[in-house]
Motif scaffolding. Structure first.
Motif, PDB file in Angstrom:
ATOM      1  N   ILE A  27      53.601 -10.578  28.620  1.00 13.53           N
ATOM      2  CA  ILE A  27      52.699 -10.538  29.781  1.00 13.53           C
ATOM      3  C   ILE A  27      53.202  -9.522  30.804  1.00 13.53           C
ATOM      4  O   ILE A  27      52.412  -8.797  31.413  1.00 13.53           O
ATOM      5  CB  ILE A  27      52.537 -11.949  30.384  1.00 13.53           C
ATOM      6  CG1 ILE A  27      51.775 -12.844  29.393  1.00 13.53           C
ATOM      7  CG2 ILE A  27      51.815 -11.887  31.725  1.00 13.53           C
ATOM      8  CD1 ILE A  27      51.754 -14.315  29.752  1.00 13.53           C
ATOM      9  N   GLU A  28      54.504  -9.431  30.968  1.00 14.01           N
ATOM     10  CA  GLU A  28      55.062  -8.441  31.899  1.00 14.01           C
ATOM     11  C   GLU A  28      54.724  -7.019  31.456  1.00 14.01           C
ATOM     12  O   GLU A  28      54.427  -6.151  32.269  1.00 14.01           O
ATOM     13  CB  GLU A  28      56.581  -8.625  31.973  1.00 14.01           C
ATOM     14  CG  GLU A  28      57.195  -7.958  33.179  1.00 14.01           C
ATOM     15  CD  GLU A  28      58.640  -8.363  33.363  1.00 14.01           C
ATOM     16  OE1 GLU A  28      59.509  -7.474  33.233  1.00 14.01           O
ATOM     17  OE2 GLU A  28      58.891  -9.552  33.604  1.00 14.01           O
ATOM     18  N   ARG A  29      54.751  -6.772  30.144  1.00 17.90           N
ATOM     19  CA  ARG A  29      54.421  -5.439  29.605  1.00 17.90           C
ATOM     20  C   ARG A  29      52.916  -5.187  29.567  1.00 17.90           C
ATOM     21  O   ARG A  29      52.486  -4.041  29.433  1.00 17.90           O
ATOM     22  CB  ARG A  29      54.993  -5.276  28.191  1.00 17.90           C
ATOM     23  CG  ARG A  29      56.492  -5.086  28.147  1.00 17.90           C
ATOM     24  CD  ARG A  29      56.988  -4.675  26.764  1.00 17.90           C
ATOM     25  NE  ARG A  29      56.412  -5.430  25.667  1.00 17.90           N
ATOM     26  CZ  ARG A  29      56.898  -6.592  25.197  1.00 17.90           C
ATOM     27  NH1 ARG A  29      57.968  -7.132  25.729  1.00 17.90           N
ATOM     28  NH2 ARG A  29      56.317  -7.200  24.180  1.00 17.90           N
ATOM     29  N   HIS A  30      52.115  -6.244  29.624  1.00 20.82           N
ATOM     30  CA  HIS A  30      50.644  -6.141  29.562  1.00 20.82           C
ATOM     31  C   HIS A  30      50.064  -6.898  30.760  1.00 20.82           C
ATOM     32  O   HIS A  30      49.552  -8.007  30.622  1.00 20.82           O
ATOM     33  CB  HIS A  30      50.122  -6.723  28.248  1.00 20.82           C
ATOM     34  CG  HIS A  30      50.663  -6.049  27.045  1.00 20.82           C
ATOM     35  ND1 HIS A  30      51.839  -6.435  26.434  1.00 20.82           N
ATOM     36  CD2 HIS A  30      50.216  -4.974  26.348  1.00 20.82           C
ATOM     37  CE1 HIS A  30      52.078  -5.642  25.400  1.00 20.82           C
ATOM     38  NE2 HIS A  30      51.117  -4.746  25.334  1.00 20.82           N
ATOM     39  N   PRO A  31      50.136  -6.288  31.959  1.00 22.10           N
ATOM     40  CA  PRO A  31      49.755  -7.004  33.175  1.00 22.10           C
ATOM     41  C   PRO A  31      48.284  -7.418  33.241  1.00 22.10           C
ATOM     42  O   PRO A  31      47.914  -8.221  34.088  1.00 22.10           O
ATOM     43  CB  PRO A  31      50.110  -6.026  34.302  1.00 22.10           C
ATOM     44  CG  PRO A  31      50.309  -4.707  33.650  1.00 22.10           C
ATOM     45  CD  PRO A  31      50.654  -4.956  32.216  1.00 22.10           C
ATOM     46  N   ASP A  32      47.453  -6.908  32.329  1.00 19.14           N
ATOM     47  CA  ASP A  32      46.053  -7.350  32.313  1.00 19.14           C
ATOM     48  C   ASP A  32      45.933  -8.824  31.907  1.00 19.14           C
ATOM     49  O   ASP A  32      44.862  -9.413  32.044  1.00 19.14           O
ATOM     50  CB  ASP A  32      45.198  -6.450  31.415  1.00 19.14           C
ATOM     51  CG  ASP A  32      45.818  -6.178  30.061  1.00 19.14           C
ATOM     52  OD1 ASP A  32      47.041  -5.949  29.994  1.00 19.14           O
ATOM     53  OD2 ASP A  32      45.080  -6.192  29.063  1.00 19.14           O
ATOM     54  N   TYR A  33      47.023  -9.432  31.426  1.00 17.92           N
ATOM     55  CA  TYR A  33      47.018 -10.863  31.109  1.00 17.92           C
ATOM     56  C   TYR A  33      47.620 -11.700  32.239  1.00 17.92           C
ATOM     57  O   TYR A  33      47.637 -12.930  32.159  1.00 17.92           O
ATOM     58  CB  TYR A  33      47.788 -11.136  29.817  1.00 17.92           C
ATOM     59  CG  TYR A  33      47.068 -10.667  28.588  1.00 17.92           C
ATOM     60  CD1 TYR A  33      45.955 -11.342  28.102  1.00 17.92           C
ATOM     61  CD2 TYR A  33      47.508  -9.552  27.882  1.00 17.92           C
ATOM     62  CE1 TYR A  33      45.284 -10.915  26.966  1.00 17.92           C
ATOM     63  CE2 TYR A  33      46.847  -9.109  26.751  1.00 17.92           C
ATOM     64  CZ  TYR A  33      45.723  -9.798  26.299  1.00 17.92           C
ATOM     65  OH  TYR A  33      45.067  -9.360  25.178  1.00 17.92           O
ATOM     66  N   ALA A  34      48.111 -11.070  33.302  1.00 19.98           N
ATOM     67  CA  ALA A  34      48.793 -11.793  34.383  1.00 19.98           C
ATOM     68  C   ALA A  34      47.887 -12.803  35.073  1.00 19.98           C
ATOM     69  O   ALA A  34      48.360 -13.808  35.611  1.00 19.98           O
ATOM     70  CB  ALA A  34      49.364 -10.810  35.399  1.00 19.98           C
ATOM     71  N   ASP A  35      46.576 -12.572  35.048  1.00 18.57           N
ATOM     72  CA  ASP A  35      45.647 -13.499  35.701  1.00 18.57           C
ATOM     73  C   ASP A  35      45.594 -14.862  35.006  1.00 18.57           C
ATOM     74  O   ASP A  35      45.104 -15.827  35.579  1.00 18.57           O
ATOM     75  CB  ASP A  35      44.235 -12.893  35.751  1.00 18.57           C
ATOM     76  CG  ASP A  35      43.656 -12.647  34.374  1.00 18.57           C
ATOM     77  OD1 ASP A  35      44.308 -11.940  33.570  1.00 18.57           O
ATOM     78  OD2 ASP A  35      42.554 -13.149  34.091  1.00 18.57           O
ATOM     79  N   LEU A  36      46.120 -14.952  33.798  1.00 15.48           N
ATOM     80  CA  LEU A  36      46.134 -16.230  33.061  1.00 15.48           C
ATOM     81  C   LEU A  36      47.308 -17.112  33.463  1.00 15.48           C
ATOM     82  O   LEU A  36      47.333 -18.296  33.133  1.00 15.48           O
ATOM     83  CB  LEU A  36      46.190 -15.977  31.551  1.00 15.48           C
ATOM     84  CG  LEU A  36      45.006 -15.234  30.950  1.00 15.48           C
ATOM     85  CD1 LEU A  36      45.238 -15.012  29.457  1.00 15.48           C
ATOM     86  CD2 LEU A  36      43.714 -15.990  31.182  1.00 15.48           C
ATOM     87  N   VAL A  37      48.295 -16.539  34.148  1.00 16.57           N
ATOM     88  CA  VAL A  37      49.529 -17.258  34.459  1.00 16.57           C
ATOM     89  C   VAL A  37      49.367 -18.081  35.736  1.00 16.57           C
ATOM     90  O   VAL A  37      48.844 -17.587  36.738  1.00 16.57           O
ATOM     91  CB  VAL A  37      50.695 -16.267  34.611  1.00 16.57           C
ATOM     92  CG1 VAL A  37      51.980 -16.990  35.031  1.00 16.57           C
ATOM     93  CG2 VAL A  37      50.913 -15.500  33.317  1.00 16.57           C
ATOM     94  N   VAL A  38      49.805 -19.337  35.659  1.00 17.66           N
ATOM     95  CA  VAL A  38      49.840 -20.211  36.829  1.00 17.66           C
ATOM     96  C   VAL A  38      51.245 -20.784  36.965  1.00 17.66           C
ATOM     97  O   VAL A  38      52.005 -20.819  35.984  1.00 17.66           O
ATOM     98  CB  VAL A  38      48.803 -21.357  36.721  1.00 17.66           C
ATOM     99  CG1 VAL A  38      47.395 -20.809  36.711  1.00 17.66           C
ATOM    100  CG2 VAL A  38      49.054 -22.220  35.500  1.00 17.66           C
ATOM    101  N   PRO A  39      51.596 -21.260  38.152  1.00 14.11           N
ATOM    102  CA  PRO A  39      52.915 -21.915  38.308  1.00 14.11           C
ATOM    103  C   PRO A  39      52.982 -23.170  37.446  1.00 14.11           C
ATOM    104  O   PRO A  39      51.956 -23.785  37.156  1.00 14.11           O
ATOM    105  CB  PRO A  39      52.962 -22.264  39.802  1.00 14.11           C
ATOM    106  CG  PRO A  39      51.894 -21.456  40.447  1.00 14.11           C
ATOM    107  CD  PRO A  39      50.859 -21.175  39.399  1.00 14.11           C
ATOM    108  N   ALA A  40      54.165 -23.549  37.068  1.00 15.36           N
ATOM    109  CA  ALA A  40      54.349 -24.750  36.238  1.00 15.36           C
ATOM    110  C   ALA A  40      53.748 -25.961  36.943  1.00 15.36           C
ATOM    111  O   ALA A  40      53.945 -26.134  38.144  1.00 15.36           O
ATOM    112  CB  ALA A  40      55.828 -24.978  35.964  1.00 15.36           C
ATOM    113  N   PRO A  41      52.994 -26.798  36.208  1.00 19.08           N
ATOM    114  CA  PRO A  41      52.381 -27.980  36.825  1.00 19.08           C
ATOM    115  C   PRO A  41      53.404 -29.056  37.131  1.00 19.08           C
ATOM    116  O   PRO A  41      54.469 -29.079  36.593  1.00 19.08           O
ATOM    117  CB  PRO A  41      51.380 -28.466  35.774  1.00 19.08           C
ATOM    118  CG  PRO A  41      51.795 -27.859  34.485  1.00 19.08           C
ATOM    119  CD  PRO A  41      52.627 -26.640  34.824  1.00 19.08           C
TER     120      PRO A  41
END
Length: 95
Positions: free
Chosen positions: A81-95
């Motif tokens: 995800i760090e190398r492909h920031p277009d996926y960063a919008d899928l990341v949320v903080p740990a629940p």
């Protein structure tokens, strides 16, 4: 070489098949619409051939298509995800 990424909900993981052989998986803990990814593994026979990247990309594409989110605790997924920031919008903080 043909790749197929499929979810295996009974095992809590996404699997990648290469020419119909199980080549690897990425495991998760379900937390509602959020999947906490804990581990990714690619069989030694398929290492260095882009199988891991194809697995993570296919997994994230499927999660995006269904409106899900991820917590990438797995270092491999986090690095992808760090190398492909277009996926960063899928990341949320740990629940």
């Amino acid at each position: 070489m043909s790749f197929l990424v499929e979810e295996n909900p009974a095992e809590h993981r996404f699997e990648i098949l290469v020419d119909d052989a199980l080549a690897g998986f990425t495991a998760y803990l379900p937390r509602g619409e959020v999947l906490v990814f804990t581990h990714t593994e690619v069989d030694d026979r398929f290492q260095g051939r882009g199988v891991g990247a194809a697995l993570i990309q296919g997994t994230l594409d499927q999660i995006r298509a269904r409106g899900g989110r991820v917590v990438p605790r797995c270092p491999f997924m986090a690095a992808f995800i760090e190398r492909h920031p277009d996926y960063a919008d899928l990341v949320v903080p740990a629940p």
